[in-house]
Design a protein around this motif. Structure first.
Motif, PDB file in Angstrom:
ATOM      1  N   TYR A  32       0.854  -1.185   0.000  1.00 12.21           N
ATOM      2  CA  TYR A  32       0.000   0.000   0.000  1.00 12.21           C
ATOM      3  C   TYR A  32       0.885   1.228   0.000  1.00 12.21           C
ATOM      4  CZ  TYR A  32      -3.607   3.230   1.729  1.00 12.21           C
ATOM      5  OH  TYR A  32      -4.484   4.263   1.888  1.00 12.21           O
ATOM      6  N   ILE A  34       0.973   5.730  -0.334  1.00  7.96           N
ATOM      7  CA  ILE A  34       0.217   6.983  -0.211  1.00  7.96           C
ATOM      8  C   ILE A  34       1.099   8.136  -0.653  1.00  7.96           C
ATOM      9  CG2 ILE A  34      -1.049   8.530   1.331  1.00  7.96           C
ATOM     10  CD1 ILE A  34      -1.464   6.286   3.265  1.00  7.96           C
ATOM     11  N   TYR A  36       1.423  12.230   0.008  1.00  6.31           N
ATOM     12  CA  TYR A  36       1.006  13.324   0.881  1.00  6.31           C
ATOM     13  C   TYR A  36       1.542  14.643   0.354  1.00  6.31           C
ATOM     14  CZ  TYR A  36      -0.387  10.133   4.660  1.00  6.31           C
ATOM     15  OH  TYR A  36      -1.006   9.171   5.418  1.00  6.31           O
ATOM     16  N   PRO A  44       1.190  16.916   7.036  1.00  3.29           N
ATOM     17  CA  PRO A  44       0.938  16.301   5.725  1.00  3.29           C
ATOM     18  C   PRO A  44      -0.549  16.066   5.486  1.00  3.29           C
ATOM     19  CG  PRO A  44       2.752  15.197   6.855  1.00  3.29           C
ATOM     20  CD  PRO A  44       2.117  16.116   7.849  1.00  3.29           C
ATOM     21  N   PHE A  46      -3.300  14.015   3.035  1.00  2.00           N
ATOM     22  CA  PHE A  46      -3.498  12.895   2.108  1.00  2.00           C
ATOM     23  C   PHE A  46      -3.906  13.410   0.733  1.00  2.00           C
ATOM     24  CE2 PHE A  46      -4.815   8.599   1.009  1.00  2.00           C
ATOM     25  CZ  PHE A  46      -5.837   8.799   0.093  1.00  2.00           C
ATOM     26  N   PHE A  89       5.358  13.972  -0.328  1.00  2.00           N
ATOM     27  CA  PHE A  89       5.978  12.762   0.205  1.00  2.00           C
ATOM     28  C   PHE A  89       5.270  11.533  -0.330  1.00  2.00           C
ATOM     29  CE2 PHE A  89       8.255  14.760   3.694  1.00  2.00           C
ATOM     30  CZ  PHE A  89       7.505  15.880   3.958  1.00  2.00           C
ATOM     31  N   LYS A  93       3.616   1.256   2.957  1.00  2.00           N
ATOM     32  CA  LYS A  93       3.241   0.491   4.140  1.00  2.00           C
ATOM     33  C   LYS A  93       4.023  -0.815   4.119  1.00  2.00           C
ATOM     34  CE  LYS A  93      -0.635  -1.848   6.337  1.00  2.00           C
ATOM     35  NZ  LYS A  93      -0.184  -3.206   5.934  1.00  2.00           N
ATOM     36  N   ASN A  96       3.435  -3.256   9.673  1.00  3.20           N
ATOM     37  CA  ASN A  96       2.413  -2.494  10.378  1.00  3.20           C
ATOM     38  C   ASN A  96       2.712  -1.010  10.481  1.00  3.20           C
ATOM     39  OD1 ASN A  96       0.691  -4.683  10.987  1.00  3.20           O
ATOM     40  ND2 ASN A  96       2.098  -5.308  12.615  1.00  3.20           N
ATOM     41  N   GLN A  97       3.707  -0.531   9.756  1.00  3.37           N
ATOM     42  CA  GLN A  97       3.989   0.891   9.826  1.00  3.37           C
ATOM     43  C   GLN A  97       4.283   1.462   8.451  1.00  3.37           C
ATOM     44  OE1 GLN A  97       8.243   1.970  11.176  1.00  3.37           O
ATOM     45  NE2 GLN A  97       7.753   0.207  12.413  1.00  3.37           N
ATOM     46  N   PHE A  98       4.260   2.798   8.408  1.00  2.82           N
ATOM     47  CA  PHE A  98       4.530   3.496   7.167  1.00  2.82           C
ATOM     48  C   PHE A  98       5.950   4.051   7.167  1.00  2.82           C
ATOM     49  CE2 PHE A  98       0.659   3.590   4.771  1.00  2.82           C
ATOM     50  CZ  PHE A  98      -0.336   3.343   5.696  1.00  2.82           C
ATOM     51  N   PHE A 100       8.310   6.846   5.159  1.00  3.70           N
ATOM     52  CA  PHE A 100       8.155   8.030   4.324  1.00  3.70           C
ATOM     53  C   PHE A 100       9.471   8.400   3.650  1.00  3.70           C
ATOM     54  CE2 PHE A 100       4.024   9.883   5.540  1.00  3.70           C
ATOM     55  CZ  PHE A 100       3.689   9.043   6.589  1.00  3.70           C
ATOM     56  N   GLY A 101       9.368   8.958   2.460  1.00  2.18           N
ATOM     57  CA  GLY A 101      10.509   9.572   1.813  1.00  2.18           C
ATOM     58  C   GLY A 101      10.757  10.941   2.415  1.00  2.18           C
ATOM     59  N   THR A 102      11.879  11.569   2.035  1.00  2.00           N
ATOM     60  CA  THR A 102      12.213  12.874   2.602  1.00  2.00           C
ATOM     61  C   THR A 102      11.481  14.012   1.916  1.00  2.00           C
ATOM     62  OG1 THR A 102      14.187  12.876   1.208  1.00  2.00           O
ATOM     63  CG2 THR A 102      14.461  12.190   3.499  1.00  2.00           C
TER      64      THR A 102
ATOM     65  N   TYR B  35       5.000  10.768  14.812  1.00  6.73           N
ATOM     66  CA  TYR B  35       6.134  10.818  13.908  1.00  6.73           C
ATOM     67  C   TYR B  35       7.045  11.981  14.298  1.00  6.73           C
ATOM     68  CZ  TYR B  35       3.427   7.820  10.750  1.00  6.73           C
ATOM     69  OH  TYR B  35       2.712   6.789  10.194  1.00  6.73           O
ATOM     70  N   GLN B  41      16.094  13.657   7.896  1.00  2.00           N
ATOM     71  CA  GLN B  41      15.548  12.296   7.987  1.00  2.00           C
ATOM     72  C   GLN B  41      14.113  12.178   7.505  1.00  2.00           C
ATOM     73  OE1 GLN B  41      17.386   9.614   8.942  1.00  2.00           O
ATOM     74  NE2 GLN B  41      19.107  11.028   9.023  1.00  2.00           N
ATOM     75  N   GLY B  42      13.449  13.283   7.257  1.00  5.14           N
ATOM     76  CA  GLY B  42      12.051  13.189   6.852  1.00  5.14           C
ATOM     77  C   GLY B  42      11.188  12.747   8.016  1.00  5.14           C
ATOM     78  N   LEU B  43      10.083  12.094   7.700  1.00  2.45           N
ATOM     79  CA  LEU B  43       9.175  11.606   8.747  1.00  2.45           C
ATOM     80  C   LEU B  43       9.614  10.222   9.208  1.00  2.45           C
ATOM     81  CD1 LEU B  43       7.104  13.618   7.119  1.00  2.45           C
ATOM     82  CD2 LEU B  43       5.407  12.337   8.409  1.00  2.45           C
ATOM     83  N   PHE B  45       8.699   7.156  11.969  1.00  4.04           N
ATOM     84  CA  PHE B  45       7.652   6.616  12.819  1.00  4.04           C
ATOM     85  C   PHE B  45       8.157   6.388  14.234  1.00  4.04           C
ATOM     86  CE2 PHE B  45       3.962   4.229  13.904  1.00  4.04           C
ATOM     87  CZ  PHE B  45       4.367   3.076  14.551  1.00  4.04           C
ATOM     88  N   ASN B  56       2.522  -0.631  17.659  1.00  3.78           N
ATOM     89  CA  ASN B  56       3.747  -0.675  16.875  1.00  3.78           C
ATOM     90  C   ASN B  56       4.720   0.358  17.408  1.00  3.78           C
ATOM     91  OD1 ASN B  56       2.937  -2.540  14.641  1.00  3.78           O
ATOM     92  ND2 ASN B  56       1.375  -0.971  14.369  1.00  3.78           N
ATOM     93  N   GLU B 101      -5.765   5.350   5.655  1.00  5.96           N
ATOM     94  CA  GLU B 101      -5.567   6.788   5.513  1.00  5.96           C
ATOM     95  C   GLU B 101      -5.434   7.449   6.872  1.00  5.96           C
ATOM     96  OE1 GLU B 101      -8.465   8.686   3.088  1.00  5.96           O
ATOM     97  OE2 GLU B 101      -7.864  10.709   3.691  1.00  5.96           O
ATOM     98  N   PHE B 104      -3.248  13.952   9.624  1.00 11.09           N
ATOM     99  CA  PHE B 104      -2.201  14.542  10.450  1.00 11.09           C
ATOM    100  C   PHE B 104      -2.650  15.843  11.106  1.00 11.09           C
ATOM    101  CE2 PHE B 104       1.751  12.202   9.798  1.00 11.09           C
ATOM    102  CZ  PHE B 104       1.428  11.386   8.727  1.00 11.09           C
TER     103      PHE B 104
END
Lengths: 110, 113
Positions: A32, A34, A36, A44, A46, A89, A93, A96-98, A100-102, B35, B41-43, B45, B56, B101, B104
């Motif tokens: 999955y 996304i 942003y 961010p 969606f 961004f 997924k 269980n976590q996302f 992200f790119g910078t 986050y 480093q960006g975002l 988790f 998590n 989804e 934020f």
């Protein structure tokens, strides 16, 4: 762990042109994704998502393309407007976590 | 429907101190994720809470902790602050039953001096 990269840190486009923002991901098991948009001083927001069983998904003025063979994701914005100026961004997924790119900073030139 | 709110919006602390940040999710959203966002480093988790339980956790030291209350509001705490903890801390909520989804909040800008 996963790494999500973006091909360009900045992108400038003329108002009315189409924008293409690219993203590479590393985990072939990610199911999955996304995109942003983050404007200055805001969290961010969606834009659009896509599942790994799809190659393309369209929204209002935006299209996301997924190429699982090369683990590449792109966001196309049609008829770019000044209000589209922001950092974009991609996120994948993994488990269980996302991750992200910078981000890519998009600047729209009037 | 009100969005995700975070308080405070800005915070300045000194090295060695601790800080608590608060997040109120969208009504009906039972999952809250935190986050850390930095230019380099960006975002990244930190952790996710659902029904008052941490579900998590990311790769952050134990100085970073959180909790969730019965009304789904969440707090995160950072103890023994370091200069490198200066960042924008974002909270995101979602309804796990419907989609992935996340929505934020505007973030808390933490500066450690």
């Amino acid at each position: 762990g996963e790494s999500v990269g973006l091909h360009l840190p900045t992108l400038s486009v003329q108002e009315g042109d189409n924008s293409i923002i690219n993203c590479a991901y590393s985990n072939s098991a990610s199911d999955y994704f996304i995109w942003y948009k983050q404007e200055s001083g805001k969290g961010p927001q969606f834009i659009i998502d896509i599942r790994s069983n799809m190659d393309k998904r369209q929204g209002q003025r935006v299209t996301v393309l997924l190429n699982k063979t090369v683990k590449h994701l792109s966001l196309q914005i049609a008829a770019t407007q000044p209000g589209d100026s922001a950092v974009y961004f991609c996120a994948e997924k993994g488990g269980n976590q996302f991750y992200f790119g910078t981000g890519t900073s998009l600047t729209v030139i009037p | 429907k009100a969005g995700v709110t975070q308080t405070p919006r800005y915070l300045i602390k000194t090295r060695g101190q601790q800080v608590t940040l608060s997040c109120s999710p969208i009504s009906g959203h039972r999952s809250v994720s935190w986050y850390q966002q930095t230019p380099g480093q960006g975002l990244q988790f930190l952790f996710e809470y659902f029904s008052e339980t941490q579900r998590n956790k990311g790769n952050f030291p134990g100085r970073f902790s959180g909790r969730q209350f019965s009304n789904s509001r969440s707090e995160m705490n950072v103890s023994t602050l370091e200069l490198g903890d200066s960042a924008l801390y974002l909270c995101a909520s979602r309804n796990p039953g419907s989609s992935y989804e996340q929505y934020f909040g505007p973030g808390t800008r933490l500066t450690v001096t």
